[in-house]
Design an enzyme around this catalytic site. Structure first.
Site, PDB file in Angstrom:
ATOM      1  N   HIS A 189       0.797  -1.191   0.163  1.00 39.61           N
ATOM      2  CA  HIS A 189       0.056   0.091  -0.104  1.00 39.61           C
ATOM      3  C   HIS A 189       0.728   1.316  -0.029  1.00 39.61           C
ATOM      4  CE1 HIS A 189       0.417   0.029   4.559  1.00 39.61           C
ATOM      5  NE2 HIS A 189       0.083   1.435   4.363  1.00 39.61           N
ATOM      6  N   ASP A 224       0.895  -7.410   2.180  1.00 35.78           N
ATOM      7  CA  ASP A 224       1.199  -6.337   2.018  1.00 35.78           C
ATOM      8  C   ASP A 224       2.612  -5.852   1.817  1.00 35.78           C
ATOM      9  OD1 ASP A 224       0.603  -3.644   1.684  1.00 35.78           O
ATOM     10  OD2 ASP A 224      -0.346  -3.440   3.464  1.00 35.78           O
ATOM     11  N   SER A 272       3.983   2.254   8.693  1.00 35.33           N
ATOM     12  CA  SER A 272       3.685   1.401   7.619  1.00 35.33           C
ATOM     13  C   SER A 272       5.083   0.983   6.782  1.00 35.33           C
ATOM     14  CB  SER A 272       2.836   1.858   6.640  1.00 35.33           C
ATOM     15  OG  SER A 272       1.623   1.923   7.303  1.00 35.33           O
TER      16      SER A 272
END
Lengths: 719, 719
Positions: free
Chosen positions: A84, A220, A653
């Site tokens: 992402h 991810d 992240s």
């Protein structure tokens, strides 16, 4: 606080008591030697003092990727981050013929690596220099707006000087809310390429349904590579560029982790509020979150209702509606979590105890008047909080009015030397403003904008007199009828709905805009003095807080020290380290979540319909059960994601998750729903971080979408 | 199978191998001595052979309450059952001034006990007599419809004779699908009173949101008392009645249970299909559930769409819509569960292995032709399954058409002696029919009924020719246009929308109905011959299955015996016992549910808004933490509900849950969502039953809504 451009921060020069520490903590690297004892006790096998140096491994391998994090994982510049986080790169390389979002991408050798979008950047922190004295020299003795401006000007000067070095991006960060300032120097890599990405249905398996949820089953991750010019310096994309050689890279662990194992993480957490005052906690829980949710829900209803009647409006406002819904969900989750943790009462008791302790100290109690002044400044800001919320939404939730206000402000700022212009209105920002003006075309409908404004300004009209602003009352009228008449008139007459018109006004000067013959620009011209005045008032308050809040922080640090606890500064997008362990979650009565998920869960969730539409090659590989070398020995199943109690927030992240030996075992990508409130309070019962288990990544690269050459370069060859 | 009135059943005369047994099993009491060894091994400390006798404790204390279960818990006729089972009693005693549903009810002494609604019944099984020979004497040598009718007539005769004894309600039940028949004799108690009920927000905390869910936090219990006349015989309510003295009652345990502890349960499970053939499993999963859900979803859409446009139609169809949604949810859950358990493949492999084994046996293989014939009869029934589903919905999902069809059928049945009339159309049923005809008024809207019929009959028109019925084609036409014209004409002209008209026709004879001047009655008269014919065909098929299926069961029993496993008959609302243990649930990858919930979970779920609006007295008591004597010693928390792997299905609501010593520790009230498919297959990974922990009930009666006299009578005085 709006220090978006300048990243404020502060170092902790004092020595901490090396006592036991809760898992809570986003530590500055320089703090790690001082908490070496609890770090070793938690299981870390390396040398804590080595972690203090940004230019040594493992921290030298950590990179900033946009607003998030990544890490170098090979000698030749491979970077591992989230799917992402790298999504824009994948999207940039996709088209109807070759949809890399859906299909994923596996470069079969280096020549097949695909250039990222030209504005994509990797930043490696190469310097973190104490500059408190230089930042505060001119500010000392000043108050309010003058203090603010002196800090701002000193910071801008430091940044400008620092950026004279080629390929460097610099910023000034304050730590502990104005107590200390650091100059952050980052090497900026501009040629980044896509090497390996799983299909969306792996990289974002579960999408919004699973967002913030555990158990999770998402791959991810994405692999990029940084390139530099033939001279080894940062360069724009060119065929002649060669892979960047990072000073150090992380090594992928051969073994995985399981419940109770030590883990640590490094990254760039964005913002936390943990050391805010009890009054600010109360404001957040008792007013700000509920009031924001109520206002946003009203806007949501307006857009949904309009969309039911007008299909085109529905499409134009889809993105704004999605964003409102996300914010409502997040704010509601934060509120729910802060209530569950009884955050207001906990913080109030803690602060009261701190102040009672402080009042009994000798020299330290001299801090008390400054603390009281800081409290008063915070309380003063609340006097207009209802109005400020509405004015903020007025600018963030409209398209054409926002464009008009921005055009007026740009013309105003252009009257100053570039260095003195407001952040967001400097020359370097103008392309971004133009791009925003162009985007309006796809997102604007006059009827919807009028209804959104009606909703917000009706609330404004109902505010007590003390919160009213003369210019707004004059511009929009004081009754619903006057408001409706004004909006009808202004939106019927404006030409700003036309893209060329909007862009044309970007080139006009202040005088032209002040006398513009456009109804909406005229309205914006009337509002501008009020907005500038309100902005001035805010900066004066923030200047005072920057001056006064360090006393509060100093008291807190001293109070914690005698409790035997170290204090980390609130997150501000500077490099931080947290440590903890792989941990289960007991989220509710009788509900327990194990800390590892397995491929069995992918099949359980799979419906064949997005977002639970695992690709056939993955389902086939699971059915074959060809896991040799990757299984978790304890459970005998194939791990996908794991859960830890590491202290993270937005910006973490893509953060590398390391084991006790400093080897890479996971990739952070999300938090659980119960942890949404952790930006304010770390509740060890509920705060968890969610990571990709690198065994899953390796298995995908080995058995499902093979890239043996890449596994070789990563030092973990196919089995 | 439609044996609703007559309860068919069969006993197991053969001896079972006393080997280890899975937790699966709804055992007939008479089977328990033969599985004594696994029962003792599981932890039961009593004498298994004592469990075989319905007239001895603990089984003599178990009562049938409507379609569910309860148990005597005092010498003076106190009965413990679920709040949702006794809901009608609570509702009957509620009005606007005194809302016992919301407030709950605590009788402060026996004089305050409130009479139940007059049709409320408790039934105590006092006889369970093998009558296989008497039922089958006339049937032997017959086939099809003749076999069916002979069994039906013999059963009705036995019931009539049995019910000559005052206060008795009798039925014939078949066990193992026609292999064995039993005459069930039940003492029927008609004066039942309300003693203690918690408020709705305790008894049904979580309502539909938590329905089928674990973790659960519901106090789903109510205490009733049975009364008899001064002569000790069942009597209608009278002030002069006195409490019934049951032959035995259950004793409430002083201690609770925790994970791993032995538990057993007795009750009246309604219906299961576990011993159906592999072809029936495949039909259920591959066709029946998906097709039913699709058809019902279409009807749901029709009603929802109509409700959006017409507020009155919305109200009138609210109950039907709710029922459709519930069925869609349950059917979807069943489908999901059967797929998760891979039920079709598992059953197919099992059946294939059984048949392969059978073919190698000496005498047993003689069963094979009958088994093949049973399979052929089942397959033949499937030839018209699409049509039969639609005709079933046509009658269950319409109001006026159903009324017309019922009036015609009643007139038809009245031409026969009462004993020979179809079940549901005997004299004893006529009040129920009249009540149904009256209810139509609140549930009917002509436009909606026409749209529902259009949806169903359009599907019918699209069926292949082989499934068409001449009378339906003639009545409704063969094209959408003809259908629309017919419905418009019939519904414009009928007077059945008027309640008095409907009831008037109930008194008319067959001749009058055949020549009725009402358009809808005329339509029903045209359809009736087809429906009677289809009913005849069904009965002929069911007669053959009743004759042939016992061979399949015999083969299965013999096959299981050589596997060392006993076979319990499929549930049919006769008294059964299951045993197992308090058990956690791992419902999905990384998701684990503990087997006990606590009062902390009530607070966690509480929103203040129904269905999560725990009453203030409960929240206050939880806040006080006054749990002395009731806490679970292992967790140190106050238990609310617990989870076991007991084998249950609908009808087990209110079943007493006993510990290893036969003492009462819980009250069954629900299953988990993953267990909805257990009516077809018991999957030990997912099948759980949900119980009220009696420590919670006792605590409520002691500390929250005190009833010390009641606790005294229950043998567990307040602490």
């Amino acid at each position: 606080m709006r220090w978006k451009r300048m990243l404020w921060s502060t170092a902790v020069a004092m020595s901490f008591s090396p006592l036991a520490q809760a898992d809570e903590g986003m530590w500055m690297p320089s703090q790690l030697p001082s908490i070496g004892r609890p770090l070793k006790a938690a299981g870390y096998r390396g040398d804590p003092s080595a972690l203090a140096d940004l230019t040594r491994p493992p921290l030298s391998a950590v990179v900033k990727v946009g607003g998030a994090t990544g890490a170098f994982v090979s000698e030749q510049g491979l970077v591992l981050t989230n799917h992402h986080v790298a999504f824009g790169v994948i999207q940039y390389n996709s088209n109807a013929q070759r949809n890399l979002i859906e299909q994923g991408y596996v470069a079969t050798d280096r020549s097949e690596e695909l250039p990222a979008n030209p504005d994509f950047r990797l930043r490696v922190t190469v310097g973190f220099e104490q500059v408190t004295d230089r930042v505060l020299t001119d500010a000392r003795g000043k108050t309010g707006r003058a203090y603010y401006d002196a800090v701002d000007a000193a910071g801008k000067a430091l940044v400008a000087a620092c950026e004279r070095e080629d390929g460097m991006r610099c910023s000034v960060a304050t730590l502990f809310y104005g107590r200390d300032f650091y100059l952050v120097k980052q090497l900026e890599l501009r040629d980044v390429r896509l090497v390996y990405a799983p299909p969306r249905a792996i990289g974002n398996y579960g999408d919004e349904v699973d967002n913030f949820m555990w158990p999770r089953h998402s791959g991810d991750f994405t692999v990029l590579r940084a390139y530099v010019g033939p001279d080894g310096k940062p360069a724009d994309y060119s065929k002649d560029n060669r892979p960047y050689t990072p000073p150090e890279h992380l090594k992928i662990a051969r073994e995985g982790v399981n419940e109770g194992d030590f883990v640590m993480l490094a990254g760039y957490p964005g913002i936390t509020y943990r050391h805010r005052s009890a009054a600010e906690f109360a404001d957040q829980v008792q007013w700000r979150l509920p009031a924001s949710v109520a206002a946003m829900k009203q806007l949501q209803e307006v857009i949904e209702d309009a969309g039911e009647k007008d299909a085109q409006a529905k499409i134009r406002y889809a993105s704004q509606l999605q964003s409102l819904k996300n914010n409502i969900k997040r704010f509601s989750g934060e509120l729910e979590g802060l209530k569950r943790s009884d955050a207001v009462a906990v913080r109030q008791q803690d602060e009261a105890a701190m102040l009672a302790w402080l009042d009994k100290q000798g020299t330290a109690k001299a801090l008390r008047p400054q603390i009281d002044a800081a409290m008063a400044a915070i309380a003063a800001g609340n006097a207009s909080r209802e109005r400020d919320l509405l004015l903020g939404l007025l600018q963030s939730q409209t398209q054409l009015l926002r464009s008009a206000l921005r055009l007026q402000r740009l013309a105003h700022e252009r009257g100053k030397p570039d260095a003195e212009r407001e952040n967001g209105y400097q020359q370097r920002d103008e392309e971004l403003i133009a791009s925003g003006l162009r985007q309006v075309q796809r997102r604007y409908d006059p009827a919807v904008e009028k209804r959104l404004l009606t909703a917000l300004l009706t609330r404004y009209q109902q505010l007590p007199a003390a919160q009213h602003v003369a210019e707004f009352d004059a511009a929009f009228g004081r009754t619903p009828t006057e408001l409706a008449t004004t909006l009808d008139r202004v939106y019927a007459a404006t030409a700003l709905g036309d893209e060329a018109q909007r862009l044309r006004w970007m080139d006009a000067d202040a005088a032209a805009l002040a006398t513009a013959d456009d109804s909406l620009l005229q309205l914006a011209a009337k509002l501008q003095p009020a907005l500038l005045r309100i902005d001035d008032e805010r900066k004066a308050r923030e200047g005072d807080l920057l001056r006064l809040r360090p006393a509060y922080m100093q008291a807190l640090i001293a109070y914690r020290e005698q409790q035997g606890r170290a204090v980390y500064p609130d997150a501000n997008a500077t490099l931080r380290v947290s440590y903890g362990k792989v941990t289960a979650l007991k989220a509710r009565d009788a509900v327990g979540y194990a800390p590892l998920t397995s491929t069995a869960g992918i099949v359980e969730k799979n419906t064949g319909v997005a977002p639970f539409d695992a690709p056939k090659p993955l389902l086939d590989a699971i059915a074959r059960g060809d896991y040799a070398g990757y299984l978790d020995p304890k459970s005998g199943s194939m791990p996908v994601n794991f859960l830890s109690n590491l202290d993270t927030t937005g910006g973490n992240s893509g953060s590398p998750v390391l084991n006790a030996k400093g080897e890479l075992v996971g990739l952070n990508f999300d938090s659980n729903w119960e942890a949404v409130s952790a930006s304010w309070m770390f509740d060890p019962r509920y705060k968890r971080a969610i990571h990709v288990d690198l065994r899953y990544m390796r298995w995908l690269m080995d058995k499902v979408y093979p890239a043996p050459w890449l596994l070789q370069e990563l030092g973990v060859p196919a089995r």
